[in-house]
Design an enzyme around this catalytic site. Structure first.
Site, short mmCIF file in Angstrom:
data_model
loop_
_atom_site.label_atom_id
_atom_site.label_comp_id
_atom_site.label_asym_id
_atom_site.label_seq_id
_atom_site.Cartn_x
_atom_site.Cartn_y
_atom_site.Cartn_z
N LEU A 668 24.77 51.46 36.02
CA LEU A 668 25.19 52.04 34.75
C LEU A 668 25.59 50.90 33.84
O LEU A 668 26.32 50.00 34.25
CB LEU A 668 26.39 52.97 34.99
CG LEU A 668 26.83 53.81 33.82
CD1 LEU A 668 25.90 54.99 33.64
CD2 LEU A 668 28.24 54.31 34.04
N ARG A 672 26.06 45.57 27.37
CA ARG A 672 26.41 44.23 27.84
C ARG A 672 25.13 43.57 28.32
O ARG A 672 24.91 43.43 29.52
CB ARG A 672 27.41 44.31 28.97
CG ARG A 672 28.77 44.76 28.51
CD ARG A 672 29.84 44.27 29.42
NE ARG A 672 29.86 45.00 30.67
CZ ARG A 672 30.76 44.79 31.63
NH1 ARG A 672 31.67 43.85 31.47
NH2 ARG A 672 30.74 45.48 32.74
N ASN A 697 23.71 53.71 28.99
CA ASN A 697 24.72 54.69 28.61
C ASN A 697 25.17 54.53 27.17
O ASN A 697 26.31 54.80 26.85
CB ASN A 697 25.92 54.55 29.55
CG ASN A 697 26.58 55.88 29.82
OD1 ASN A 697 26.12 56.91 29.35
ND2 ASN A 697 27.66 55.86 30.56
N ARG A 728 26.16 58.19 35.81
CA ARG A 728 25.98 57.29 36.94
C ARG A 728 25.46 58.04 38.17
O ARG A 728 24.74 57.48 38.98
CB ARG A 728 27.33 56.65 37.28
CG ARG A 728 27.32 55.70 38.44
CD ARG A 728 28.72 55.50 38.96
NE ARG A 728 29.51 54.58 38.16
CZ ARG A 728 29.50 53.27 38.29
NH1 ARG A 728 28.71 52.71 39.16
NH2 ARG A 728 30.26 52.50 37.56
N ASP A 745 27.36 46.90 36.33
CA ASP A 745 26.48 45.87 35.78
C ASP A 745 27.07 44.47 35.93
O ASP A 745 26.37 43.48 35.75
CB ASP A 745 26.13 46.18 34.32
CG ASP A 745 27.36 46.36 33.45
OD1 ASP A 745 28.48 46.19 33.97
OD2 ASP A 745 27.20 46.66 32.25
N ASP A 746 28.35 44.38 36.24
CA ASP A 746 28.91 43.04 36.42
C ASP A 746 29.27 42.76 37.88
O ASP A 746 29.99 41.82 38.18
CB ASP A 746 30.15 42.87 35.54
CG ASP A 746 31.22 43.90 35.87
OD1 ASP A 746 30.94 44.80 36.68
OD2 ASP A 746 32.33 43.79 35.31
N GLU A 832 35.20 58.63 37.68
CA GLU A 832 34.00 59.20 38.30
C GLU A 832 33.89 58.75 39.75
O GLU A 832 33.42 59.51 40.61
CB GLU A 832 32.76 58.86 37.48
CG GLU A 832 32.08 57.52 37.79
CD GLU A 832 32.88 56.32 37.30
OE1 GLU A 832 33.99 56.49 36.80
OE2 GLU A 832 32.38 55.18 37.45
N ASP A 833 34.35 57.54 40.03
CA ASP A 833 34.24 57.05 41.41
C ASP A 833 35.22 57.79 42.33
O ASP A 833 34.90 58.10 43.48
CB ASP A 833 34.46 55.54 41.47
CG ASP A 833 35.66 55.10 40.64
OD1 ASP A 833 36.31 55.96 40.00
OD2 ASP A 833 35.96 53.90 40.63
N ARG A 876 44.15 57.28 36.32
CA ARG A 876 43.64 57.50 37.67
C ARG A 876 44.65 58.30 38.53
O ARG A 876 44.24 59.13 39.34
CB ARG A 876 43.25 56.17 38.32
CG ARG A 876 41.93 55.65 37.73
CD ARG A 876 41.60 54.25 38.11
NE ARG A 876 40.75 54.07 39.28
CZ ARG A 876 39.45 54.26 39.32
NH1 ARG A 876 38.81 54.71 38.26
NH2 ARG A 876 38.76 54.04 40.42
#
Ligand SMILES: *[C@@H]1O[C@H](CO)[C@@H](O)[C@H](O)[C@H]1NC(C)=O
Ligand SMILES: *[C@@H]1O[C@H](CO)[C@@H](O)[C@H](O)[C@H]1NC(C)=O
Ligand SMILES: *[C@@H]1O[C@H](CO)[C@@H](O)[C@H](O)[C@H]1NC(C)=O
Ligand SMILES: *[C@@H]1O[C@H](CO)[C@@H](O)[C@H](O)[C@H]1NC(C)=O
Length: 919
Positions: A668, A672, A697, A728, A745-746, A832-833, A876
C-alpha cells in the site's frame, strides 16, 4: 563472459607478443638495475676516495652531481670519463624507468583481465546451473502432467427437466415426500448455480393479507439476493411467501390451497416449490397443516410431527428483526461468563395439556396411544425448590405479571415485552426453554423465539425436551451452543448446569452468538439461510465470493534494479530458484463440491458460514507424506527429492506438507514515489515471488516520468476509489496466489527473512506470520485494553506492515467482517492491522506467529510515518476497545515464542550447512 573473450581476441591479434615482450624486457630490466646498483653504490665511493685524497673537498656528492661546481674536478681525465659514463647511464636509467612503469601498468591491466575472466567463468557456471534447474523443473512439471494423465474435466451431462409432466411416481401421500420422490433434480444441475424464482405475492389475492412488515422485509432481501432470477424457465426452485397473514382478513385455508394450485409454475403438484411462512409472533395456528401443498416444501417455524417431513421441510426461525438491523454494539459482552442469575425462566401456561391434546388429536386420525407424561408439574416444583433453596441465584416465574402473549395451547406463553425479556436474559447465565408439553409438536415458533432471544444476548439456552427439532438441525450442531436435556432429567438440571466449566460456557456463548448473527439476526440472513439449506441438500456449491477488480494504472518500467546488498553475504547459499521458476498461480476452486459434502458441518458451524465459495481456504486437509511419492499428489517439491538435506538441497526445494507455490507482495503506498521505488528495487531477485501489487492509495496518479524498476516479475499498480487503509486488504483479482506478503512501502526486509517467513507461513497457513510483534495490555486503572508496542515476552499481534497471510482473510476482511470495523479504520485512518489480527484470531482462536529476531522493519533513513506520535497510540487504544465491543469478546490470544529456522545456532560438523546463515 566479456573478460574472457577480450583476452582470447587480444591474444590472437598480437600473435602472442605481449608475453614475449614482457619476458625479454624483464631480463633487460634486471641487467640494467644491476648496473645501476653498481654505479650508484660504487661510483660515489670511488669518487669520494679520489676527491678526498686530491682535495679537501667539503661535500663530495654535491661536487660530483652538480656539473658546474664539479667542473674543475672533472678536469681530471679519469674523472671526466666517469662523469660521461654516469651521464649516459643516468639517461638510460631514466628511459628504463619509464619503460618499467609502462610495463607495470600493462601487467596490472592484464591482471584485471584475468580477474574478469575468472568472474565470467563463475557467471557462466551459474548460468549453466540455472539452466539445469530450469530443465529439471520443466521435466518435473512435465512428468507430473503425464502422471496425472487426465483429460481436462468437462462439464457433466446436463440434467434436463422433462416437459411439464413429471413422470416419477407420486408417493402415497404428500406426507411421505422426501427429496428422492418429490424433488425434481433435473431442474438443478450441479453447475447451474442454483437459480431461484420468487413469486411476487402481490399477484395473488392472499398477498394482500400478508403482514406488511414481513412482506417488505422479504421483498427487499429478495431484490439483493444473488440466486434470485427473473427467468422462471431455468429456475431450480420456486418460492412463494404465504405468511404470516394478518388476523382480520385471513383467507380460508381452501382459498389458499386453491391459489397455490393455480401458481403459474405449480405444474400439477408443486414440485420444486418452497412455501415460506415467516412468522413474527409467538402465536401459531398452523394453517398449512390442513391444506394440500402437493410436492412443495414448507418452511415455517411451527410443525407437528405428522406434518413435518424430515430432510424435506425446513424449520425456520421467526423473523424478529423484520426491518431493522439489530445493533450489534448493544449486545452485552460475553465476559464475565457468570451473570446475576444462574438461570431464568418466565412463562405462563394458558391451557392445560389434556384439554389441548384433545384438540390436537381431532386433527389426526389415530395417535400411537400413550399420552405423553406431563412433566410440567415436576418441572415447576423442582425449579421452585432451587429458587427457594437460595443455593444459587435463579429466577423462575410461572405466571406472567401482565397478560401473557398468545401461544399454542400446550406451550409456555412468553411474558412481557421483548425488551423486558431481553433485560432479564442479559442477567442470566442460562436461559431455560421448556418445550411444549405436546410432544407431537416438533417445534413451535414460541419456543424458537425464546431460543433466539437467549442467543441474541448471550444467555446459554437450556432446552428441556430433547424431542424438538431446532431450526436447521440437519446442518447446525446445536450442541455446541445449547444444552439439550430430556425433561425426565429435570431434577438433575441444576447440578448439570453448575458442573460446566467457564471455558466451555464461553465457547458455547461464542458459538451461539455466531449462529445467531449468521443465520437468524436479520431478514437477509434468514432468507439466505433458507436458500442455503436447500442448496446444501442438493449439493450445489455457493456462488463464488466476489473478487475486487483491479483497475490498473499503466506505468513505464525499465530501470534495471540492483540486487539486495544484504544478500551478498549469505555464504554460498542462494535462497531458491529465481529466474528458473516460471510464474505459478495457486490452483483455484478445487473443493467446490466438498463444501456441500464432506465439509458440510465445518462449513455451517464455523465462521464465516456456508454462504460463499472461496477459491481456496487455509483449512484444506494435508496429504500423508508418502502420497507425494506414490502418486496421489502432484506439485510437491520435497527437499533433496525426499531424501532430505540441508544447504543446497534445502535451498533448491520448498519442502513441507503442501505443494509448490509462490506468493504475491501487496504494497500500500501513498505519494512516496522514491521510497516506493527503492522498496520495489529491493524485491529484485526474490525467489518464489509471483507478482507485486502496488495499491495506489492516492487520487493523484504517479508522476508520468517515473521510471519503475524492472525486477523480473510483473508490478501491477492498482487504482483505488478512495484513500482508505482498508484497500490494503482488498482481495484483488490480480492476486493469483494464496499467500500474500503485505508490506509497507518503507519496510526493509532482507530476502532471507522473507524466504523464511514464507516457508513458515506454508506450515501455518491459517495464521498471520510476520515480523513486528505487538500486544494488547490491560489498563488496570481504567479496566480496559491498551495497545502496546514495548518490548515484552508476550505478543498477540503481528503488524501487517510486514507479514504473510492467506488471501482467504482478504475476502473475509472486505466482505464478511462487520462493516463497523472497516468504518472505524476509515474514520481514524489507522488500526487496519489491528482489525486483521482480530479477525484472524477470531476465526482460528490462535495467536499469530512471529518469525526471526527482527523487531522493527522500517528503513533507517526513511521519513518517519505517523506511527510515533501520541495520538496514533491513543487511536489504537480506542480501536482495540471498539473492536472488542463489536466481537463481544477479546479475540486476541498471547504467544510467548517466535520461530527460527531449524539449524539456526546449531553446532554443525564442517561438512554440513545451515538452512540460512543469519536466521
Ligand atoms: C404461518 O405460520 C404461523 C405460525 O408459524 C401460523 O400462525 C400461520 O397460520 C401460518 N400461515 C400459513 C398461511 O400457514
Ligand atoms: C382441516 O380440514 C378438514 C376438512 O377438510 C376440517 O374438517 C378440519 O376442521 C380442518 N382443520 C383445520 C385445523 O383447519
Ligand atoms: C468451481 O467453481 C468455480 C467458481 O464457480 C468454477 O469456476 C469452477 O469451474 C468450478 N469447478 C468445478 C470442477 O466445477
Ligand atoms: C513502555 O515502557 C516505558 C518504560 O519502559 C513506559 O514508560 C511506557 O509507558 C510503556 N508504554 C506502554 C504503552 O506501556
Amino acid at each position: 563472459m566479456t573478460g574472457y573473450t577480450m583476452l582470447r581476441n587480444g591474444g590472437v591479434g598480437n600473435g602472442g607478443q605481449p608475453w614475449m615482450l614482457r619476458w625479454s624486457s624483464r631480463i633487460r630490466l634486471t641487467w640494467l638495475s644491476f648496473t645501476l646498483f653498481i654505479i650508484l653504490v660504487f661510483f660515489p665511493l670511488i669518487a669520494h676516495y679520489y676527491l678526498t685524497t686530491i682535495d679537501d673537498a667539503d661535500d663530495a656528492g654535491k661536487r660530483i652531481f652538480g656539473p658546474r661546481t664539479g667542473n674543475e674536478l672533472c678536469e681530471v681525465k679519469h674523472v671526466q670519463d666517469l662523469c660521461r659514463i654516469r651521464e649516459s647511464v643516468s639517461e638510460e636509467l631514466l628511459q628504463l624507468e619509464a619503460k618499467r612503469q609502462e610495463l607495470n601498468s600493462e601487467i596490472a591491466k592484464l591482471n584485471l583481465k584475468i580477474e574478469a575472466c575468472k568472474k565470467s567463468i563463475e557467471n557462466a557456471k551459474q548460468d549453466l546451473l540455472q539452466l539445469k534447474n530450469v530443465i529439471s523443473q520443466t521435466e518435473h512439471s512435465y512428468k507430473e502432467l503425464m502422471a496425472q494423465n487426465q483429460p481436462k474435466l468437462s462439464l457433466p451431462i446436463r440434467l434436463l427437466p422433462d416437459k411439464d409432466e413429471t413422470n416419477f411416481p407420486l408417493p402415497k401421500s404428500n406426507r411421505n415426500c422426501r427429496l428422492h420422490n418429490c424433488f425434481d433434480y433435473s431442474r438443478c444441475p450441479l453447475t447451474s448455480g442454483f437459480p431461484v424464482y420468487v413469486y411476487n405475492s402481490d399477484q395473488f389475492s392472499f398477498g394482500n393479507s400478508l403482514d406488511p412488515l414481513i412482506k417488505q422485509a422479504f421483498e427487499s432481501t429478495v431484490r439483493t439476493n444473488v440466486y434470485v432470477t427473473e427467468n422462471a424457465n431455468i429456475a431450480c426452485i420456486y418460492i412463494i411467501l404465504v405468511g404470516e397473514m394478518q388476523e382480520p382478513v385471513t383467507p380460508k385455508p381452501t382459498e389458499i390451497e386453491q391459489q397455490l394450485h393455480t401458481l403459474p409454475y405449480w405444474r400439477t403438484d408443486g414440485h420444486n416449490h418452497l412455501i415460506i411462512n415467516l412468522s413474527r409472533k409467538s402465536e401459531t395456528q398452523n394453517f398449512l397443516y390442513n391444506i394440500s401443498t402437493g410436492r412443495a416444501m414448507i418452511a415455517q417455524s411451527t410443525f407437528y410431527d405428522v406434518q413435518y417431513r424430515p430432510g424435506f421441510d425446513i424449520v425456520v426461525s421467526p423473523l424478529v428483526h423484520a426491518m431493522s438491523e439489530p445493533n450489534f454494539l448493544e449486545i452485552p459482552p460475553q465476559v464475565p461468563v457468570k451473570r446475576k442469575y444462574l438461570f431464568s425462566f418466565q412463562g405462563e401456561k394458558v391451557e392445560s395439556l389434556r384439554s389441548s391434546l384433545q384438540e390436537v388429536r381431532s386433527f389426526e386420525e389415530e395417535m400411537e396411544g400413550n399420552a405423553p407424561a406431563d412433566y410440567d408439574d415436576r418441572i415447576i416444583a423442582t425449579l421452585k425448590a432451587v429458587q427457594d433453596s437460595k443455593l444459587d441465584f435463579v429466577l423462575v416465574e410461572f405466571t406472567c405479571k401482565n397478560q401473557p402473549k398468545p401461544s399454542l395451547p400446550t406451550e409456555w406463553a412468553l411474558c412481557g415485552e421483548r425488551e423486558d425479556r431481553l433485560e432479564l436474559l442479559k442477567l442470566s447465565t442460562f436461559a431455560l426453554i421448556i418445550t411444549p408439553g405436546d410432544t407431537h409438536l416438533v417445534i413451535s415458533s414460541g419456543c424458537a423465539m425464546r431460543l433466539f432471544e437467549a442467543l441474541e444476548v448471550g444467555a446459554i439456552p437450556v432446552i428441556l425436551g430433547e424431542q424438538v427439532h431446532l431450526p436447521y438441525h440437519n446442518v447446525i450442531r446445536w450442541n455446541e451452543a445449547a444444552l439439550i436435556i430430556p425433561k425426565p432429567r429435570i431434577t438433575e438440571v441444576h447440578f448439570l448446569l453448575r458442573s460446566i466449566s467457564d471455558n466451555d460456557l464461553l465457547a458455547m456463548r461464542r458459538q451461539g452468538r455466531f449462529l445467531w448473527e449468521t443465520y437468524f439476526s436479520t431478514s437477509d440472513s434468514v432468507f439466505s439461510t433458507v436458500l442455503a439449506i436447500i442448496r446444501t441438500r442438493i449439493q450445489i456449491p455457493a456462488v463464488p465470493i466476489r473478487e475486487e477488480t483491479a483497475v490498473e494504472i499503466p506505468h513505464r518500467s525499465g530501470k534495471a534494479a540492483g540486487t539486495d546488498p544484504n544478500m551478498a553475504d549469505n555464504g554460498d547459499l542462494d535462497l531458491g530458484p529465481v529466474e528458473t521458476e516460471p510464474p505459478y498461480s495457486s490452483p483455484k476452486y478445487l473443493r467446490n463440491f466438498t463444501l456441500t459434502a464432506m465439509d458440510i458441518y465445518r462449513n455451517w458451524n464455523a465462521a464465516p458460514g456456508p454462504f460463499h465459495l472461496f477459491p481456496h481456504t487455509p483449512f484444506d486437509p494435508v496429504l500423508p507424506s508418502e502420497a507425494k511419492f506414490l502418486g496421489s499428489g502432484t506439485g510437491f517439491r520435497p527437499i533433496g527429492g525426499g531424501a532430505g538435506g540441508s544447504g543446497k538441497e534445502f535451498q533448491a526445494a520448498l519442502g513441507g506438507n503442501v505443494p509448490r507455490e509462490q506468493f504475491t507482495v501487496v504494497m500500500l503506498t501513498y505519494e512516496r514515489e522514491e521510497v516506493l521505488m527503492n522498496s520495489l528495487e529491493r524485491l529484485n531477485g526474490l525467489p518464489y515471488l509471483n507478482k507485486v501489487v502496488v495499491v495506489w492509495n492516492s487520487p493523484k496518479l504517479p508522476s508520468e516520468d517515473l521510471l519503475w524498476p524492472d525486477i523480473g516479475v510483473p508490478i501491477v499498480v492498482v487504482r483505488t476509489e478512495k484513500n482508505s487503509l482498508n484497500n490494503r486488504f482488498l482481495p484483488w483479482d490480480e492476486i493469483e496466489t494464496e499467500a500474500i506478503l503485505s508490506i509497507d512501502d518503507d519496510a526493509h526486509l532482507r530476502h532471507d527473512e522473507i524466504m523464511f517467513g514464507f516457508r513458515v507461513w506454508r506450515e501455518a497457513r491459517d495464521r498471520i506470520v510476520g515480523f513486528p510483534g505487538r500486544y494488547h495490555a490491560w489498563d488496570i486503572p481504567h479496566q480496559s485494553w491498551l495497545y502496546n508496542s514495548n518490548y515484552s515476552c508476550e505478543l498477540s499481534m503481528v503488524l501487517t506492515g510486514a507479514a504473510f497471510f492467506h488471501k482467504y482473510y482478504a475476502y473475509l476482511y472486505s466482505y464478511v467482517m462487520p462493516q463497523a470495523i472497516r468504518d472505524m479504520v476509515d474514520e481514524y485512518i489507522n488500526c487496519e492491522d489491528i482489525a486483521m489480527n482480530f479477525l484472524v484470531s477470531h476465526i482460528t482462536r490462535k495467536p499469530p506467529i512471529k518469525v526471526t529476531s527482527r523487531w522493527t522493519f522500517r528503513c533507517p533513513g526513511c521519513p518517519q510515518a505517523l506511527s510515533h506520535d501520541d495520538s496514533h497510540f491513543h487511536e489504537r487504544h480506542k480501536c482495540i476497545n471498539f473492536f472488542v465491543k463489536v466481537y463481544g469478546y477479546m479475540p486476541l490470544l498471547y504467544t510467548q515464542f517466535r520461530v527460527d529456522s531449524v539449524l539456526f545456532k546449531t553446532r554443525l560438523p564442517h561438512d554440513k550447512t545451515k538452512c540460512f546463515k543469519f536466521i
